[in-house]
Design an enzyme around this catalytic site. Structure first.
Site, PDB file in Angstrom:
ATOM      1  N   PHE A 182      58.544  36.902  14.134  1.00  0.00           N
ATOM      2  CA  PHE A 182      57.587  37.934  14.528  1.00  0.00           C
ATOM      3  C   PHE A 182      57.924  38.344  15.974  1.00  0.00           C
ATOM      4  O   PHE A 182      58.492  37.550  16.724  1.00  0.00           O
ATOM      5  CB  PHE A 182      56.160  37.369  14.427  1.00  0.00           C
ATOM      6  N   ASP A 183      57.576  39.571  16.383  1.00  0.00           N
ATOM      7  CA  ASP A 183      57.976  40.106  17.714  1.00  0.00           C
ATOM      8  C   ASP A 183      57.661  39.146  18.861  1.00  0.00           C
ATOM      9  O   ASP A 183      58.491  38.909  19.719  1.00  0.00           O
ATOM     10  CB  ASP A 183      57.278  41.401  18.128  1.00  0.00           C
TER      11      ASP A 183
ATOM     12  N   ASP B 102      55.232  29.147  11.400  1.00  0.00           N
ATOM     13  CA  ASP B 102      54.482  30.196  12.083  1.00  0.00           C
ATOM     14  C   ASP B 102      53.561  30.746  10.996  1.00  0.00           C
ATOM     15  O   ASP B 102      53.952  31.602  10.210  1.00  0.00           O
ATOM     16  CB  ASP B 102      55.447  31.257  12.619  1.00  0.00           C
TER      17      ASP B 102
ATOM     18  N   ALA C 294      50.372  32.362  10.605  1.00  0.00           N
ATOM     19  CA  ALA C 294      49.186  33.204  10.807  1.00  0.00           C
ATOM     20  C   ALA C 294      48.496  33.498   9.480  1.00  0.00           C
ATOM     21  O   ALA C 294      47.273  33.577   9.410  1.00  0.00           O
ATOM     22  CB  ALA C 294      49.588  34.509  11.487  1.00  0.00           C
TER      23      ALA C 294
ATOM     24  N   LYS D 136      44.263  36.136  12.269  1.00  0.00           N
ATOM     25  CA  LYS D 136      44.542  36.549  10.895  1.00  0.00           C
ATOM     26  C   LYS D 136      43.747  35.642   9.943  1.00  0.00           C
ATOM     27  O   LYS D 136      42.572  35.877   9.734  1.00  0.00           O
ATOM     28  CB  LYS D 136      46.050  36.507  10.615  1.00  0.00           C
TER      29      LYS D 136
ATOM     30  N   HIS E  80      56.689  51.624  22.218  1.00  0.00           N
ATOM     31  CA  HIS E  80      55.788  52.136  21.180  1.00  0.00           C
ATOM     32  C   HIS E  80      54.314  52.055  21.576  1.00  0.00           C
ATOM     33  O   HIS E  80      53.497  52.786  21.050  1.00  0.00           O
ATOM     34  CB  HIS E  80      56.020  51.416  19.851  1.00  0.00           C
TER      35      HIS E  80
HETATM   36  C1  LIG Z   1      50.209  37.897  14.819  1.00  0.00           C
HETATM   37  C2  LIG Z   1      51.320  36.962  14.707  1.00  0.00           C
HETATM   38  C3  LIG Z   1      51.781  36.228  15.812  1.00  0.00           C
HETATM   39  C4  LIG Z   1      51.215  36.413  17.199  1.00  0.00           C
HETATM   40  O1  LIG Z   1      49.871  36.138  17.248  1.00  0.00           O
HETATM   41  P1  LIG Z   1      48.860  36.899  18.242  1.00  0.00           P
HETATM   42  O2  LIG Z   1      47.551  36.286  17.885  1.00  0.00           O
HETATM   43  O3  LIG Z   1      48.937  38.349  17.950  1.00  0.00           O
HETATM   44  O4  LIG Z   1      49.287  36.559  19.618  1.00  0.00           O
HETATM   45  C5  LIG Z   1      52.824  35.356  15.611  1.00  0.00           C
HETATM   46  N1  LIG Z   1      53.397  35.212  14.416  1.00  0.00           N
HETATM   47  C6  LIG Z   1      52.988  35.889  13.334  1.00  0.00           C
HETATM   48  C7  LIG Z   1      53.664  35.692  12.029  1.00  0.00           C
HETATM   49  C8  LIG Z   1      51.951  36.797  13.448  1.00  0.00           C
HETATM   50  O5  LIG Z   1      51.569  37.507  12.378  1.00  0.00           O
END
Ligand SMILES: *Cc1c(COP(=O)(O)O)cnc(C)c1O
Length: 462
Positions: A126-127, A217, A219, A260, A452
Protein backbone atom coordinates in the site's frame (compact mmCIF):
# COMPACT_ATOMS: atom_id res chain seq x y z
CA UNK A 1 -29.23 -16.94 -4.00
CA UNK A 2 -32.56 -15.75 -5.29
CA UNK A 3 -32.47 -12.33 -3.73
CA UNK A 4 -32.13 -8.93 -5.28
CA UNK A 5 -29.86 -7.91 -2.46
CA UNK A 6 -28.89 -8.65 1.12
CA UNK A 7 -30.77 -6.06 3.19
CA UNK A 8 -28.86 -4.39 6.00
CA UNK A 9 -28.76 -6.09 9.42
CA UNK A 10 -29.36 -2.76 11.17
CA UNK A 11 -31.86 0.09 11.21
CA UNK A 12 -31.25 3.82 11.25
CA UNK A 13 -31.24 5.64 14.58
CA UNK A 14 -29.63 8.94 13.64
CA UNK A 15 -29.35 10.68 10.30
CA UNK A 16 -26.84 13.07 8.78
CA UNK A 17 -28.45 15.21 6.08
CA UNK A 18 -26.56 15.39 2.80
CA UNK A 19 -27.10 18.09 0.24
CA UNK A 20 -28.35 17.56 -3.27
CA UNK A 21 -26.83 20.24 -5.46
CA UNK A 22 -27.67 21.35 -8.98
CA UNK A 23 -25.48 20.68 -11.96
CA UNK A 24 -24.81 24.42 -12.32
CA UNK A 25 -23.58 24.56 -8.72
CA UNK A 26 -21.38 21.52 -9.23
CA UNK A 27 -19.79 23.04 -12.31
CA UNK A 28 -18.70 25.96 -10.12
CA UNK A 29 -17.56 23.78 -7.22
CA UNK A 30 -15.45 21.57 -9.46
CA UNK A 31 -13.86 24.55 -11.17
CA UNK A 32 -13.00 26.05 -7.76
CA UNK A 33 -11.52 22.68 -6.77
CA UNK A 34 -9.15 22.80 -9.74
CA UNK A 35 -10.89 19.80 -11.36
CA UNK A 36 -9.55 17.66 -8.54
CA UNK A 37 -12.21 15.98 -6.35
CA UNK A 38 -9.73 15.89 -3.43
CA UNK A 39 -10.14 19.65 -3.18
CA UNK A 40 -13.93 19.62 -3.03
CA UNK A 41 -15.58 20.50 0.26
CA UNK A 42 -17.37 17.40 1.50
CA UNK A 43 -20.49 19.55 2.01
CA UNK A 44 -20.69 19.94 -1.74
CA UNK A 45 -20.61 16.18 -2.28
CA UNK A 46 -23.85 14.20 -2.27
CA UNK A 47 -22.47 10.65 -2.10
CA UNK A 48 -18.85 10.46 -0.99
CA UNK A 49 -17.06 7.40 -2.33
CA UNK A 50 -13.53 8.78 -1.96
CA UNK A 51 -12.52 6.18 0.61
CA UNK A 52 -13.77 3.59 3.08
CA UNK A 53 -11.09 4.70 5.55
CA UNK A 54 -12.53 6.15 8.73
CA UNK A 55 -15.79 6.98 6.95
CA UNK A 56 -17.95 4.17 8.33
CA UNK A 57 -20.91 4.60 10.69
CA UNK A 58 -20.43 3.53 14.29
CA UNK A 59 -23.00 1.35 16.02
CA UNK A 60 -24.89 2.49 19.11
CA UNK A 61 -22.65 0.11 21.06
CA UNK A 62 -19.64 2.08 19.85
CA UNK A 63 -21.21 5.44 20.66
CA UNK A 64 -22.10 4.17 24.14
CA UNK A 65 -18.54 2.87 24.58
CA UNK A 66 -17.15 6.37 23.92
CA UNK A 67 -18.53 7.44 27.27
CA UNK A 68 -16.42 4.79 28.98
CA UNK A 69 -13.14 6.22 27.69
CA UNK A 70 -10.43 6.36 30.33
CA UNK A 71 -8.19 9.26 29.33
CA UNK A 72 -5.32 8.37 31.66
CA UNK A 73 -1.94 9.04 30.03
CA UNK A 74 -0.56 5.70 31.21
CA UNK A 75 -2.27 2.40 31.91
CA UNK A 76 -5.70 3.46 30.64
CA UNK A 77 -8.52 1.01 31.31
CA UNK A 78 -9.56 1.52 27.68
CA UNK A 79 -6.16 0.26 26.56
CA UNK A 80 -6.56 -2.95 28.54
CA UNK A 81 -9.97 -3.47 26.99
CA UNK A 82 -8.57 -2.98 23.48
CA UNK A 83 -5.61 -5.23 24.27
CA UNK A 84 -7.95 -8.00 25.44
CA UNK A 85 -10.09 -7.81 22.29
CA UNK A 86 -7.08 -7.73 19.95
CA UNK A 87 -5.45 -10.65 21.78
CA UNK A 88 -8.65 -12.69 21.46
CA UNK A 89 -8.83 -12.03 17.72
CA UNK A 90 -5.14 -12.62 16.93
CA UNK A 91 -3.90 -14.87 19.74
CA UNK A 92 -0.76 -12.69 19.74
CA UNK A 93 1.14 -11.84 22.89
CA UNK A 94 1.77 -8.14 22.42
CA UNK A 95 -0.60 -5.34 21.37
CA UNK A 96 0.29 -1.66 20.94
CA UNK A 97 -2.20 0.91 19.60
CA UNK A 98 -1.25 3.51 16.98
CA UNK A 99 -3.10 6.52 15.67
CA UNK A 100 -3.71 4.81 12.31
CA UNK A 101 -2.12 2.29 9.95
CA UNK A 102 0.79 4.49 8.92
CA UNK A 103 1.51 5.17 12.59
CA UNK A 104 1.96 1.44 13.12
CA UNK A 105 4.18 1.27 10.02
CA UNK A 106 6.45 4.10 11.11
CA UNK A 107 7.08 2.38 14.44
CA UNK A 108 7.56 -1.23 13.32
CA UNK A 109 9.24 -1.11 9.92
CA UNK A 110 12.42 0.72 11.00
CA UNK A 111 12.99 -1.98 13.66
CA UNK A 112 13.35 -4.55 10.90
CA UNK A 113 15.93 -2.58 8.93
CA UNK A 114 19.38 -2.61 10.55
CA UNK A 115 21.53 -1.82 7.52
CA UNK A 116 21.42 -0.62 3.91
CA UNK A 117 20.51 -2.80 0.95
CA UNK A 118 17.49 -4.58 2.43
CA UNK A 119 14.18 -5.37 0.73
CA UNK A 120 10.59 -5.97 1.71
CA UNK A 121 8.53 -8.14 -0.62
CA UNK A 122 4.76 -7.84 -0.71
CA UNK A 123 1.96 -9.06 -2.94
CA UNK A 124 1.46 -5.28 -3.23
CA UNK A 125 2.62 -2.56 -0.89
CA UNK A 126 0.00 0.00 0.00
CA UNK A 127 1.28 3.59 -0.68
CA UNK A 128 2.01 4.46 2.95
CA UNK A 129 3.58 1.06 3.57
CA UNK A 130 5.87 1.58 0.60
CA UNK A 131 6.70 5.08 1.85
CA UNK A 132 7.63 3.77 5.31
CA UNK A 133 9.71 0.94 3.84
CA UNK A 134 11.64 3.56 1.87
CA UNK A 135 11.91 5.99 4.80
CA UNK A 136 13.36 3.11 6.84
CA UNK A 137 16.06 2.82 4.17
CA UNK A 138 14.85 -0.38 2.51
CA UNK A 139 13.26 -1.05 -0.88
CA UNK A 140 9.76 -2.28 -1.60
CA UNK A 141 9.20 -5.00 -4.22
CA UNK A 142 5.74 -6.16 -5.33
CA UNK A 143 5.07 -9.72 -6.37
CA UNK A 144 1.44 -10.37 -7.30
CA UNK A 145 0.00 -12.90 -9.77
CA UNK A 146 -0.45 -11.72 -13.38
CA UNK A 147 -4.23 -12.28 -13.20
CA UNK A 148 -4.34 -9.20 -10.97
CA UNK A 149 -3.81 -6.95 -14.00
CA UNK A 150 -6.47 -8.64 -16.13
CA UNK A 151 -9.61 -6.71 -15.20
CA UNK A 152 -12.00 -8.80 -17.29
CA UNK A 153 -11.54 -12.44 -16.42
CA UNK A 154 -12.72 -14.12 -13.25
CA UNK A 155 -10.15 -15.28 -10.73
CA UNK A 156 -11.27 -15.91 -7.14
CA UNK A 157 -8.09 -14.55 -5.53
CA UNK A 158 -6.51 -11.87 -7.67
CA UNK A 159 -4.59 -10.55 -4.66
CA UNK A 160 -2.44 -13.69 -4.39
CA UNK A 161 1.32 -13.71 -4.23
CA UNK A 162 3.16 -14.97 -7.27
CA UNK A 163 4.91 -17.78 -5.39
CA UNK A 164 7.51 -18.53 -8.06
CA UNK A 165 8.28 -14.83 -8.33
CA UNK A 166 8.64 -14.61 -4.56
CA UNK A 167 11.20 -17.42 -4.46
CA UNK A 168 13.04 -15.89 -7.42
CA UNK A 169 13.34 -12.53 -5.68
CA UNK A 170 14.55 -14.14 -2.44
CA UNK A 171 17.14 -16.26 -4.30
CA UNK A 172 18.14 -13.35 -6.52
CA UNK A 173 18.61 -10.77 -3.74
CA UNK A 174 19.85 -13.28 -1.14
CA UNK A 175 17.68 -14.30 1.78
CA UNK A 176 19.84 -12.32 4.24
CA UNK A 177 18.82 -9.16 2.36
CA UNK A 178 15.07 -9.64 2.78
CA UNK A 179 13.85 -7.68 5.82
CA UNK A 180 10.36 -9.10 5.65
CA UNK A 181 7.52 -10.45 3.54
CA UNK A 182 4.33 -8.39 3.79
CA UNK A 183 1.01 -10.07 3.02
CA UNK A 184 -1.50 -7.32 2.26
CA UNK A 185 -5.01 -8.64 2.91
CA UNK A 186 -7.14 -7.77 1.13
CA UNK A 187 -4.82 -6.43 -1.53
CA UNK A 188 -5.89 -2.78 -1.41
CA UNK A 189 -3.87 -1.43 -4.33
CA UNK A 190 -5.12 -4.30 -6.52
CA UNK A 191 -8.74 -3.30 -5.92
CA UNK A 192 -9.38 -4.95 -2.57
CA UNK A 193 -8.78 -8.34 -4.14
CA UNK A 194 -8.51 -11.21 -1.68
CA UNK A 195 -5.63 -13.57 -0.97
CA UNK A 196 -6.47 -17.25 -0.52
CA UNK A 197 -5.64 -19.24 2.58
CA UNK A 198 -3.86 -21.72 0.34
CA UNK A 199 -1.62 -18.95 -1.02
CA UNK A 200 -0.92 -17.54 2.44
CA UNK A 201 0.07 -21.00 3.69
CA UNK A 202 2.49 -21.36 0.79
CA UNK A 203 3.96 -17.93 1.55
CA UNK A 204 4.41 -19.07 5.16
CA UNK A 205 6.30 -22.17 3.97
CA UNK A 206 8.61 -19.99 1.89
CA UNK A 207 9.16 -17.59 4.80
CA UNK A 208 10.01 -20.56 7.03
CA UNK A 209 12.33 -22.13 4.52
CA UNK A 210 14.36 -18.93 4.17
CA UNK A 211 13.88 -17.78 7.76
CA UNK A 212 12.25 -14.45 6.86
CA UNK A 213 9.91 -12.42 9.09
CA UNK A 214 6.31 -12.55 7.87
CA UNK A 215 4.06 -9.51 8.34
CA UNK A 216 0.37 -9.09 7.69
CA UNK A 217 -0.79 -5.66 6.54
CA UNK A 218 -4.37 -6.49 7.41
CA UNK A 219 -6.54 -3.37 7.26
CA UNK A 220 -9.26 -5.56 5.72
CA UNK A 221 -8.49 -8.96 7.22
CA UNK A 222 -12.17 -9.61 8.05
CA UNK A 223 -13.23 -8.96 4.46
CA UNK A 224 -10.43 -11.26 3.31
CA UNK A 225 -11.66 -13.99 5.68
CA UNK A 226 -15.14 -13.59 4.22
CA UNK A 227 -13.81 -14.27 0.71
CA UNK A 228 -11.92 -17.32 1.98
CA UNK A 229 -15.16 -18.64 3.48
CA UNK A 230 -17.04 -18.02 0.23
CA UNK A 231 -14.45 -19.26 -2.24
CA UNK A 232 -12.34 -21.95 -0.58
CA UNK A 233 -14.32 -25.16 -0.14
CA UNK A 234 -12.38 -26.23 2.93
CA UNK A 235 -13.40 -23.10 4.82
CA UNK A 236 -17.08 -22.83 4.02
CA UNK A 237 -18.15 -24.13 7.43
CA UNK A 238 -15.61 -22.17 9.44
CA UNK A 239 -16.51 -18.92 11.14
CA UNK A 240 -14.90 -15.63 10.10
CA UNK A 241 -13.21 -15.52 13.48
CA UNK A 242 -11.74 -19.01 13.04
CA UNK A 243 -10.46 -18.18 9.57
CA UNK A 244 -8.92 -14.90 10.77
CA UNK A 245 -7.26 -16.68 13.69
CA UNK A 246 -5.79 -19.26 11.34
CA UNK A 247 -4.38 -16.49 9.13
CA UNK A 248 -2.81 -14.66 12.08
CA UNK A 249 -1.04 -17.82 13.21
CA UNK A 250 0.87 -17.85 9.92
CA UNK A 251 2.57 -14.51 10.57
CA UNK A 252 4.91 -12.91 13.12
CA UNK A 253 3.55 -9.36 13.04
CA UNK A 254 0.15 -7.90 12.20
CA UNK A 255 -0.19 -4.21 11.35
CA UNK A 256 -3.63 -2.74 10.98
CA UNK A 257 -5.28 0.45 9.91
CA UNK A 258 -8.31 0.19 12.17
CA UNK A 259 -10.08 2.82 10.07
CA UNK A 260 -11.15 -0.03 7.81
CA UNK A 261 -12.15 -3.33 9.47
CA UNK A 262 -12.02 -1.69 12.89
CA UNK A 263 -15.11 0.30 11.82
CA UNK A 264 -13.65 3.30 13.64
CA UNK A 265 -13.03 6.83 12.49
CA UNK A 266 -9.41 6.69 13.62
CA UNK A 267 -7.03 4.05 14.97
CA UNK A 268 -4.38 1.49 14.23
CA UNK A 269 -2.80 -1.57 15.80
CA UNK A 270 0.60 -3.17 16.14
CA UNK A 271 0.27 -6.84 17.09
CA UNK A 272 3.35 -8.98 17.70
CA UNK A 273 3.02 -12.73 18.03
CA UNK A 274 5.81 -13.50 20.49
CA UNK A 275 9.01 -11.58 19.73
CA UNK A 276 9.68 -9.87 23.09
CA UNK A 277 12.78 -8.10 21.82
CA UNK A 278 10.85 -6.51 18.92
CA UNK A 279 8.01 -5.61 21.27
CA UNK A 280 10.39 -3.82 23.62
CA UNK A 281 11.97 -1.92 20.74
CA UNK A 282 8.55 -0.82 19.46
CA UNK A 283 7.43 0.17 22.94
CA UNK A 284 10.37 2.50 23.26
CA UNK A 285 10.29 3.85 19.74
CA UNK A 286 6.56 4.58 19.77
CA UNK A 287 6.85 7.14 22.56
CA UNK A 288 8.36 9.95 20.46
CA UNK A 289 6.44 8.88 17.32
CA UNK A 290 2.87 8.20 18.40
CA UNK A 291 2.75 8.46 22.16
CA UNK A 292 2.99 6.33 25.27
CA UNK A 293 2.45 2.63 24.42
CA UNK A 294 -0.89 2.42 26.23
CA UNK A 295 -2.46 5.04 23.99
CA UNK A 296 -0.31 5.31 20.84
CA UNK A 297 -1.90 8.53 19.61
CA UNK A 298 -5.48 7.54 20.43
CA UNK A 299 -7.78 8.95 23.06
CA UNK A 300 -9.26 6.55 25.59
CA UNK A 301 -12.62 6.87 23.87
CA UNK A 302 -11.09 6.02 20.47
CA UNK A 303 -9.77 2.81 21.99
CA UNK A 304 -13.21 2.02 23.42
CA UNK A 305 -14.92 2.49 20.05
CA UNK A 306 -12.26 0.39 18.36
CA UNK A 307 -12.61 -2.45 20.90
CA UNK A 308 -16.26 -2.73 19.92
CA UNK A 309 -15.76 -2.16 16.18
CA UNK A 310 -13.15 -4.91 15.89
CA UNK A 311 -15.69 -7.47 17.05
CA UNK A 312 -18.55 -6.08 14.96
CA UNK A 313 -16.51 -6.35 11.77
CA UNK A 314 -16.21 -10.10 12.29
CA UNK A 315 -19.97 -10.66 12.35
CA UNK A 316 -21.15 -12.66 9.37
CA UNK A 317 -24.43 -10.81 8.78
CA UNK A 318 -22.57 -7.49 8.74
CA UNK A 319 -20.01 -8.81 6.25
CA UNK A 320 -22.65 -10.42 4.02
CA UNK A 321 -24.45 -7.12 3.67
CA UNK A 322 -21.27 -5.07 3.22
CA UNK A 323 -19.82 -7.29 0.54
CA UNK A 324 -23.18 -7.49 -1.17
CA UNK A 325 -23.29 -3.70 -1.49
CA UNK A 326 -20.06 -3.81 -3.46
CA UNK A 327 -21.36 -6.74 -5.52
CA UNK A 328 -24.63 -4.88 -6.17
CA UNK A 329 -22.92 -1.78 -7.56
CA UNK A 330 -20.51 -3.90 -9.58
CA UNK A 331 -23.32 -5.95 -11.15
CA UNK A 332 -25.34 -2.85 -12.09
CA UNK A 333 -22.34 -1.43 -13.93
CA UNK A 334 -21.35 -4.68 -15.59
CA UNK A 335 -24.92 -5.30 -16.77
CA UNK A 336 -24.81 -1.92 -18.50
CA UNK A 337 -21.52 -2.76 -20.19
CA UNK A 338 -19.36 -0.44 -18.09
CA UNK A 339 -15.84 -1.93 -17.89
CA UNK A 340 -14.94 -2.75 -14.29
CA UNK A 341 -12.38 -4.86 -12.44
CA UNK A 342 -14.10 -8.26 -12.23
CA UNK A 343 -14.87 -9.82 -9.87
CA UNK A 344 -15.22 -6.84 -7.53
CA UNK A 345 -13.07 -6.83 -4.41
CA UNK A 346 -14.02 -6.15 -0.83
CA UNK A 347 -14.39 -2.43 -0.43
CA UNK A 348 -14.83 -0.81 -3.81
CA UNK A 349 -15.80 -1.09 -7.44
CA UNK A 350 -12.98 -0.11 -9.79
CA UNK A 351 -13.98 1.23 -13.18
CA UNK A 352 -11.44 0.54 -15.92
CA UNK A 353 -11.04 3.96 -17.52
CA UNK A 354 -8.51 2.85 -20.11
CA UNK A 355 -11.48 1.07 -21.68
CA UNK A 356 -14.04 3.68 -20.61
CA UNK A 357 -12.26 6.61 -22.31
CA UNK A 358 -9.70 5.10 -24.68
CA UNK A 359 -9.45 8.38 -26.58
CA UNK A 360 -7.78 10.10 -23.59
CA UNK A 361 -4.05 9.26 -23.30
CA UNK A 362 -2.57 8.39 -19.89
CA UNK A 363 -0.78 11.74 -19.58
CA UNK A 364 -4.14 13.49 -19.80
CA UNK A 365 -5.51 11.32 -16.95
CA UNK A 366 -8.56 9.46 -18.29
CA UNK A 367 -9.72 8.21 -14.85
CA UNK A 368 -9.59 11.72 -13.43
CA UNK A 369 -11.67 12.94 -16.36
CA UNK A 370 -14.29 10.23 -15.77
CA UNK A 371 -14.27 10.99 -12.02
CA UNK A 372 -14.94 14.66 -12.65
CA UNK A 373 -17.76 13.83 -15.05
CA UNK A 374 -19.34 11.61 -12.41
CA UNK A 375 -19.23 14.41 -9.86
CA UNK A 376 -20.85 16.79 -12.35
CA UNK A 377 -23.50 14.22 -13.22
CA UNK A 378 -24.73 13.39 -9.72
CA UNK A 379 -22.53 14.90 -7.00
CA UNK A 380 -20.78 11.56 -6.46
CA UNK A 381 -17.11 11.78 -5.44
CA UNK A 382 -14.90 8.89 -6.59
CA UNK A 383 -11.10 8.82 -6.58
CA UNK A 384 -8.60 8.37 -9.40
CA UNK A 385 -6.09 5.54 -9.11
CA UNK A 386 -3.98 5.76 -12.21
CA UNK A 387 -1.34 7.90 -13.89
CA UNK A 388 -2.43 11.10 -12.12
CA UNK A 389 -1.73 9.44 -8.77
CA UNK A 390 1.42 7.72 -9.98
CA UNK A 391 3.30 10.94 -10.70
CA UNK A 392 6.54 11.52 -12.61
CA UNK A 393 9.79 9.65 -13.06
CA UNK A 394 12.19 11.30 -10.57
CA UNK A 395 15.04 11.28 -13.13
CA UNK A 396 13.45 12.14 -16.46
CA UNK A 397 10.48 14.07 -15.01
CA UNK A 398 8.21 12.40 -17.56
CA UNK A 399 4.68 11.40 -16.53
CA UNK A 400 4.73 7.70 -15.62
CA UNK A 401 2.16 5.44 -17.25
CA UNK A 402 0.14 3.40 -14.77
CA UNK A 403 -0.63 -0.20 -15.86
CA UNK A 404 -4.27 0.49 -14.95
CA UNK A 405 -6.31 3.69 -15.14
CA UNK A 406 -8.96 3.19 -12.48
CA UNK A 407 -11.78 5.18 -10.97
CA UNK A 408 -12.44 3.79 -7.49
CA UNK A 409 -15.97 3.89 -6.10
CA UNK A 410 -15.24 3.10 -2.46
CA UNK A 411 -18.11 2.00 -0.25
CA UNK A 412 -17.99 3.25 3.36
CA UNK A 413 -19.16 0.75 5.99
CA UNK A 414 -22.84 0.89 7.09
CA UNK A 415 -23.18 4.40 5.65
CA UNK A 416 -25.14 4.39 2.39
CA UNK A 417 -28.21 2.46 1.28
CA UNK A 418 -28.79 0.46 -1.89
CA UNK A 419 -30.80 3.45 -3.10
CA UNK A 420 -27.66 5.59 -2.94
CA UNK A 421 -25.76 2.92 -4.85
CA UNK A 422 -28.49 2.94 -7.50
CA UNK A 423 -27.99 6.69 -7.91
CA UNK A 424 -24.26 6.06 -8.32
CA UNK A 425 -24.80 3.29 -10.87
CA UNK A 426 -27.22 5.35 -12.94
CA UNK A 427 -24.83 8.29 -12.97
CA UNK A 428 -21.85 6.18 -14.04
CA UNK A 429 -23.95 4.61 -16.79
CA UNK A 430 -25.07 8.04 -17.99
CA UNK A 431 -21.48 9.26 -18.16
CA UNK A 432 -20.55 6.05 -19.99
CA UNK A 433 -23.24 6.63 -22.63
CA UNK A 434 -21.77 10.06 -23.35
CA UNK A 435 -18.14 9.05 -22.99
CA UNK A 436 -17.04 10.46 -26.38
CA UNK A 437 -17.42 13.99 -25.08
CA UNK A 438 -14.98 13.47 -22.18
CA UNK A 439 -11.76 15.46 -22.55
CA UNK A 440 -8.33 15.10 -20.98
CA UNK A 441 -6.81 17.35 -18.32
CA UNK A 442 -3.64 19.41 -18.00
CA UNK A 443 -1.96 21.02 -15.00
CA UNK A 444 -2.63 24.49 -13.73
CA UNK A 445 -0.52 23.81 -10.65
CA UNK A 446 1.53 20.70 -9.95
CA UNK A 447 3.15 20.12 -6.54
CA UNK A 448 6.53 18.33 -6.64
CA UNK A 449 5.42 15.25 -4.64
CA UNK A 450 2.11 13.51 -3.89
CA UNK A 451 0.57 15.71 -6.52
CA UNK A 452 -2.84 14.05 -6.61
CA UNK A 453 -3.83 15.53 -3.25
CA UNK A 454 -3.39 19.20 -4.07
CA UNK A 455 -2.82 19.62 -7.81
CA UNK A 456 -5.03 21.96 -9.83
CA UNK A 457 -6.04 20.88 -13.30
CA UNK A 458 -8.02 22.22 -16.22
CA UNK A 459 -9.81 20.53 -19.12
CA UNK A 460 -7.86 20.57 -22.37
CA UNK A 461 -9.64 22.57 -25.08
CA UNK A 462 -9.33 20.87 -28.44
C1 LIG B 1 -5.26 2.19 4.70
C2 LIG B 1 -4.16 1.24 4.63
C3 LIG B 1 -2.92 1.50 5.24
C4 LIG B 1 -2.62 2.81 5.94
O1 LIG B 1 -3.48 3.04 6.98
P1 LIG B 1 -3.95 4.52 7.42
O2 LIG B 1 -4.89 4.24 8.54
O3 LIG B 1 -4.59 5.16 6.24
O4 LIG B 1 -2.73 5.23 7.86
C5 LIG B 1 -1.94 0.54 5.14
N1 LIG B 1 -2.14 -0.59 4.48
C6 LIG B 1 -3.30 -0.89 3.88
C7 LIG B 1 -3.47 -2.17 3.15
C8 LIG B 1 -4.34 0.03 3.92
O5 LIG B 1 -5.49 -0.24 3.29
Amino acid sequence: MNKKYVAPPYRIKMVEPIKVTTKEERIGFLKDAGYNPFSLRSEDVYIDLLTDSGTGAMSHFQWAALMMGDEAYAGSRSFYKLEKVAKEITNYKYIIPAHQGRGAEQVVLPQLVDREGLYFISNMHFDTTRAHVELAGARALDCVIDECFDTENYHPFKGNFDLKGLVNIIEGKGKENIAGIIMTITNNSAGGQPVSMENMKEVKKIANKYDITLLIDGARYAENAYFVKQREEEYKNKSIREIALEVFQLADIFLMSAKKDGISNIGGLICIKEDTDLYNKCRTYIVPMEGFPTYGGLTGRDMEALSVGLNEALELDYLEHRMDQVRFLGDKLRDAGVPIQYPVGGHAVFVDCKKFAPHIPYFEFPAQSVSNALYLEAGVRPVEIGSFLLGRDPDTHENLESPLELMRLTIPRRTYTYAHLEVVAEAVIEVYKNREILVGLEFDYEPPVLRHFTARLKPIKK
